[in-house]
Design a protein around this motif. Structure first.
Motif, mmCIF file in Angstrom:
data_model
loop_
_atom_site.group_PDB
_atom_site.id
_atom_site.type_symbol
_atom_site.label_atom_id
_atom_site.label_comp_id
_atom_site.label_asym_id
_atom_site.label_seq_id
_atom_site.Cartn_x
_atom_site.Cartn_y
_atom_site.Cartn_z
ATOM 1 N N SER A 52 10.873 4.753 -1.528
ATOM 2 C CA SER A 52 10.516 6.083 -2.014
ATOM 3 C C SER A 52 11.488 6.538 -3.083
ATOM 4 C CB SER A 52 10.514 7.094 -0.860
ATOM 5 O OG SER A 52 11.817 7.217 -0.319
ATOM 6 N N GLY A 53 11.053 7.537 -3.841
ATOM 7 C CA GLY A 53 11.916 8.061 -4.884
ATOM 8 C C GLY A 53 13.170 8.693 -4.314
ATOM 9 N N ALA A 102 6.525 11.472 8.927
ATOM 10 C CA ALA A 102 6.198 10.992 10.270
ATOM 11 C C ALA A 102 5.049 11.753 10.903
ATOM 12 C CB ALA A 102 7.432 11.075 11.161
ATOM 13 N N MET A 103 4.638 12.869 10.290
ATOM 14 C CA MET A 103 3.581 13.699 10.867
ATOM 15 C C MET A 103 2.217 13.326 10.295
ATOM 16 S SD MET A 103 5.692 17.296 10.977
ATOM 17 C CE MET A 103 4.412 18.175 11.900
ATOM 18 N N GLY A 104 1.938 12.026 10.290
ATOM 19 C CA GLY A 104 0.606 11.560 9.924
ATOM 20 C C GLY A 104 0.355 11.372 8.449
ATOM 21 N N LYS A 105 1.409 11.343 7.629
ATOM 22 C CA LYS A 105 1.186 11.131 6.199
ATOM 23 C C LYS A 105 0.879 9.662 5.911
ATOM 24 C CE LYS A 105 3.454 13.619 3.204
ATOM 25 N NZ LYS A 105 4.563 14.236 2.436
ATOM 26 N N ALA A 106 0.546 9.385 4.661
ATOM 27 C CA ALA A 106 -0.003 8.076 4.300
ATOM 28 C C ALA A 106 0.854 6.887 4.737
ATOM 29 C CB ALA A 106 -0.266 8.030 2.790
ATOM 30 N N PRO A 107 2.171 6.866 4.504
ATOM 31 C CA PRO A 107 2.946 5.690 4.913
ATOM 32 C C PRO A 107 2.896 5.412 6.415
ATOM 33 C CG PRO A 107 4.177 6.992 3.338
ATOM 34 C CD PRO A 107 2.987 7.829 3.744
ATOM 35 N N ILE A 108 2.836 6.462 7.216
ATOM 36 C CA ILE A 108 2.762 6.266 8.667
ATOM 37 C C ILE A 108 1.387 5.729 9.060
ATOM 38 C CG2 ILE A 108 2.893 7.399 10.911
ATOM 39 C CD1 ILE A 108 5.588 7.002 9.458
ATOM 40 N N GLY A 109 0.356 6.123 8.332
ATOM 41 C CA GLY A 109 -0.964 5.551 8.577
ATOM 42 C C GLY A 109 -0.971 4.058 8.326
ATOM 43 N N ASP A 111 2.705 -11.278 6.048
ATOM 44 C CA ASP A 111 4.048 -11.474 6.591
ATOM 45 C C ASP A 111 4.833 -10.164 6.591
ATOM 46 O OD1 ASP A 111 4.113 -14.444 6.989
ATOM 47 O OD2 ASP A 111 3.683 -14.406 4.844
ATOM 48 N N VAL A 112 4.672 -9.395 5.521
ATOM 49 C CA VAL A 112 5.371 -8.116 5.386
ATOM 50 C C VAL A 112 4.406 -7.100 4.770
ATOM 51 C CG1 VAL A 112 7.337 -6.885 4.368
ATOM 52 C CG2 VAL A 112 7.569 -9.300 5.007
ATOM 53 N N VAL A 113 4.471 -5.855 5.268
ATOM 54 C CA VAL A 113 3.690 -4.754 4.697
ATOM 55 C C VAL A 113 4.667 -3.770 4.068
ATOM 56 C CG1 VAL A 113 2.122 -2.844 5.199
ATOM 57 C CG2 VAL A 113 1.839 -5.040 6.384
ATOM 58 N N VAL A 114 4.386 -3.394 2.831
ATOM 59 C CA VAL A 114 5.259 -2.473 2.106
ATOM 60 C C VAL A 114 4.493 -1.192 1.805
ATOM 61 C CG1 VAL A 114 6.686 -2.109 0.070
ATOM 62 C CG2 VAL A 114 6.496 -4.397 1.060
ATOM 63 N N THR A 115 5.121 -0.043 2.086
ATOM 64 C CA THR A 115 4.484 1.240 1.843
ATOM 65 C C THR A 115 5.520 2.205 1.279
ATOM 66 O OG1 THR A 115 3.072 2.953 2.824
ATOM 67 C CG2 THR A 115 4.852 2.071 4.215
ATOM 68 N N GLY A 116 5.219 3.502 1.278
ATOM 69 C CA GLY A 116 6.152 4.498 0.784
ATOM 70 C C GLY A 116 5.447 5.651 0.112
ATOM 71 N N GLU A 117 6.252 6.562 -0.440
ATOM 72 C CA GLU A 117 5.737 7.722 -1.172
ATOM 73 C C GLU A 117 6.889 8.315 -1.977
ATOM 74 O OE1 GLU A 117 4.402 10.731 1.501
ATOM 75 O OE2 GLU A 117 6.166 10.601 2.787
ATOM 76 N N GLY A 118 6.639 9.421 -2.648
ATOM 77 C CA GLY A 118 7.652 9.993 -3.512
ATOM 78 C C GLY A 118 8.913 10.406 -2.793
ATOM 79 N N ALA A 163 0.873 -1.180 0.000
ATOM 80 C CA ALA A 163 0.000 0.000 0.000
ATOM 81 C C ALA A 163 0.903 1.221 0.000
ATOM 82 C CB ALA A 163 -0.914 -0.010 1.225
ATOM 83 N N ILE A 164 1.165 1.743 -1.173
ATOM 84 C CA ILE A 164 2.128 2.830 -1.335
ATOM 85 C C ILE A 164 1.450 4.025 -1.991
ATOM 86 C CG2 ILE A 164 2.941 1.814 -3.518
ATOM 87 C CD1 ILE A 164 5.729 2.998 -2.870
ATOM 88 N N ASP A 165 1.762 5.208 -1.496
ATOM 89 C CA ASP A 165 1.220 6.427 -2.083
ATOM 90 C C ASP A 165 1.854 6.634 -3.457
ATOM 91 O OD1 ASP A 165 -0.268 8.719 -2.330
ATOM 92 O OD2 ASP A 165 0.564 9.724 -0.568
ATOM 93 N N SER A 166 1.247 7.479 -4.262
ATOM 94 C CA SER A 166 1.796 7.737 -5.588
ATOM 95 C C SER A 166 3.157 8.418 -5.489
ATOM 96 C CB SER A 166 0.839 8.628 -6.389
ATOM 97 O OG SER A 166 0.712 9.897 -5.771
ATOM 98 N N LEU A 167 3.984 8.202 -6.481
ATOM 99 C CA LEU A 167 5.202 8.975 -6.655
ATOM 100 C C LEU A 167 4.827 10.050 -7.666
ATOM 101 C CD1 LEU A 167 6.174 6.240 -5.453
ATOM 102 C CD2 LEU A 167 8.291 6.542 -6.753
#
Length: 381
Positions: free
Chosen positions: A325-326, A302-309, A288-295, A6-10
Motif C-alpha cells: 500500500s501507499g 479489516a472491516m470488509g474492504k477489498a484487500p480483506i475480501g 503460490d502467492v496472492v498479492v493485494t493492497g490499496e492506497g 488483485a489490488i485496489d486502486s491507489l
C-alpha cells in the motif's frame, strides 16, 4: 511460481490494473518465468467502472446526461459482453455525485438522480439486461425519483405533471404510475453495490445521516425526511416491494429504496459483487502467492474492504497473502488477523504527498518493494 495480483486502486495515483502490472514487474525481476495473473479489484465505489470494464475486456461508454444540478454533463460507464449477455457497470456518482457539485451549490432540495436513469436507459438501448451499480458518493436526497422519471415512471403532482427535480419534488408528489416505463426494464436485473445499512427515514435515515454533508440544514433534514416517508407510503399502495425500513433503502439519498421498490434489484456488498464478477476464486485456487493492497492500509481495511475480501478467498485454499500500500497506519496490524500474512508500505524515503502520489514514482516504488519481498521468498525457498 504462480502469483495472482488483485489490488485496489491507489486513488489519485495508480489504477487497480496499473498497480497490478507494477506488482507483476516486481515479481518477474526475481522469478523471470513466473506466471503473474493481474485481476481487477474494486469495492463498488470510485474506480469500479474502470477496473471492471478495462480489466475484463469491456468497452467504456461516454454519454451526455443530466447532472445533479440539471445541466448536461458527460458521464462514463462500462459494458461487458460475456457471450451470455451484456452487463453494464455504472457508478451513480458519474451522473449525480457530490464531487460534481461545488460547495456553494450543494442543496439536496434540488439535486437530482435523473442522469443515473439516463445511463441505465442508454445501456438498455445498447442491449444490457444485467447491471452492476455502485451508489456511493451521491449529491442527492430525492429518493431516486429522478432516476425513475428517466426510466419512464410517472412521479406526478396534483395536475398529473412530473414533479420537479430534487427532494423538493417529493413535496409535490401525489401519484406514481408505471404506464410509460420502458418495456425492457422488466427483463433487467440489478446488483446494487451498497455497504450502507441505513433505512430510508428516521434518525438513522438518508436525510438525517447524510443530508448535512449534501448541504441540508436542520430544517431541511426534517422536511426531507417527512417527504421521503410520504413517498414510501404512497409507493407501498401500488408497489408491494416498498419497504422503507429495509436496510440500505436510505443509501444515496433513497436511491436504494427506488431500486428495491421499482426494479428487480438486490443490494449486496460491493466487494462481494466484484469478487464474484471477476471470478477471483477460480484464479487463486492454484496460485503460490496472492498479492493485494490499496492506497492506505489501516484498521478500516479489516472491516470488509477489498484487500480483506481477496485474503478471505485466498485463505479458503491455504494461500499466502501479501499486501502492498501507499501508506500503513499504526493500527494496520489487525489486518494480519484477517488473512494478510504480511504487508508493506511502498514508500522508500521521506517525500512530499505530491511526490508520493506521482504515478511514475508510485509505480517504481511498487515494483521495487514487491521485488524485495519476493527476493526474501526466494531466499527462504
Amino acid at each position: 511460481m504462480k502469483v495472482v495480483a488483485a489490488i485496489d486502486s491507489l486513488k489519485g495515483s495508480l489504477t487497480s490494473l496499473e498497480a497490478g502490472n507494477a506488482i507483476a514487474e516486481g515479481v518477474k525481476k526475481v522469478y523471470p518465468d513466473a506466471e503473474v495473473l493481474v485481476r481487477p479489484l474494486a469495492d463498488g465505489g470510485e474506480g469500479t467502472v474502470e477496473a471492471l470494464t478495462i480489466g475484463m475486456g469491456g468497452e467504456l461508454q461516454n454519454i451526455p446526461v443530466t447532472g445533479p444540478l440539471g445541466a448536461k454533463i458527460t458521464a462514463q460507464y462500462g459494458i461487458l459482453d460475456s457471450g451470455n449477455g451484456k452487463t453494464a457497470i455504472i457508478e451513480m456518482s458519474a451522473a449525480a455525485g457530490i464531487t460534481l457539485v461545488e460547495d456553494k451549490d450543494k442543496n439536496p432540495l434540488h439535486t437530482t438522480t435523473y442522469g443515473v436513469g439516463e445511463m441505465i436507459r442508454d445501456a438498455i438501448e445498447k442491449g444490457c439486461r444485467s447491471f452492476i451499480v455502485g451508489i456511493g458518493g451521491s449529491a442527492t436526497n430525492d429518493g431516486g425519483i429522478g432516476m425513475l422519471q428517466a426510466l419512464g415512471y410517472g412521479l406526478l403532482d396534483g395536475d398529473g405533471k412530473q414533479v420537479p427535480f430534487g427532494s423538493k419534488g417529493l413535496e409535490e408528489l401525489e401519484s406514481i404510475t408505471d404506464t410509460y416505463v420502458i418495456p425492457e426494464l422488466k427483463d433487467c436485473r440489478f446488483k446494487i453495490a451498497c455497504d450502507v445499512t441505513n433505512p430510508l427515514c428516521g434518525e438513522n435515515g438518508a436525510s438525517a445521516i447524510y443530508g448535512p454533508q449534501k448541504g441540508a440544514d436542520a430544517s431541511m433534514v426534517l422536511q426531507m425526511d417527512k417527504w421521503l416517508a410520504s413517498y414510501a407510503a404512497l409507493a407501498a399502495e401500488s408497489f408491494p416491494k416498498a419497504n422503507a425500513s429495509q436496510a440500505g433503502t436510505g443509501a444515496a439519498g433513497g436511491l436504494g429504496f427506488a431500486f428495491l421498490t421499482f426494479t428487480n434489484a438486490v443490494l449486496e456488498s460491493g466487494i462481494k459483487i466484484v469478487l464474484e464478477e471477476t471470478r477471483l476464486e477460480y484464479y487463486v485456487k492454484d496460485a503460490d502467492v496472492v498479492v493485494t493492497g490499496e492506497g492506505c492500509l489501516d484498521s478500516q481495511t479489516a472491516m470488509g474492504k477489498a484487500p480483506i475480501g481477496v485474503a478471505s478467498i485466498a485463505k479458503k485454499y491455504g494461500k499466502k497473502v501479501l499486501a502492498f500500500s501507499g501508506s500503513v497506519t499504526p493500527d494496520a496490524g489487525v489486518c494480519n488477523e484477517h488473512g494478510i500474512d504480511a504487508f508493506f508500505p511502498i514508500l522508500r524515503g521521506v517525500v512530499t504527498l505530491a511526490e508520493a502520489m506521482d504515478p511514475e514514482n508510485a509505480r517504481n516504488n511498487m515494483t521495487a518493494s514487491v521485488e524485495q519481498a519476493f527476493r526474501l521468498i526466494k531466499a527462504f525457498s
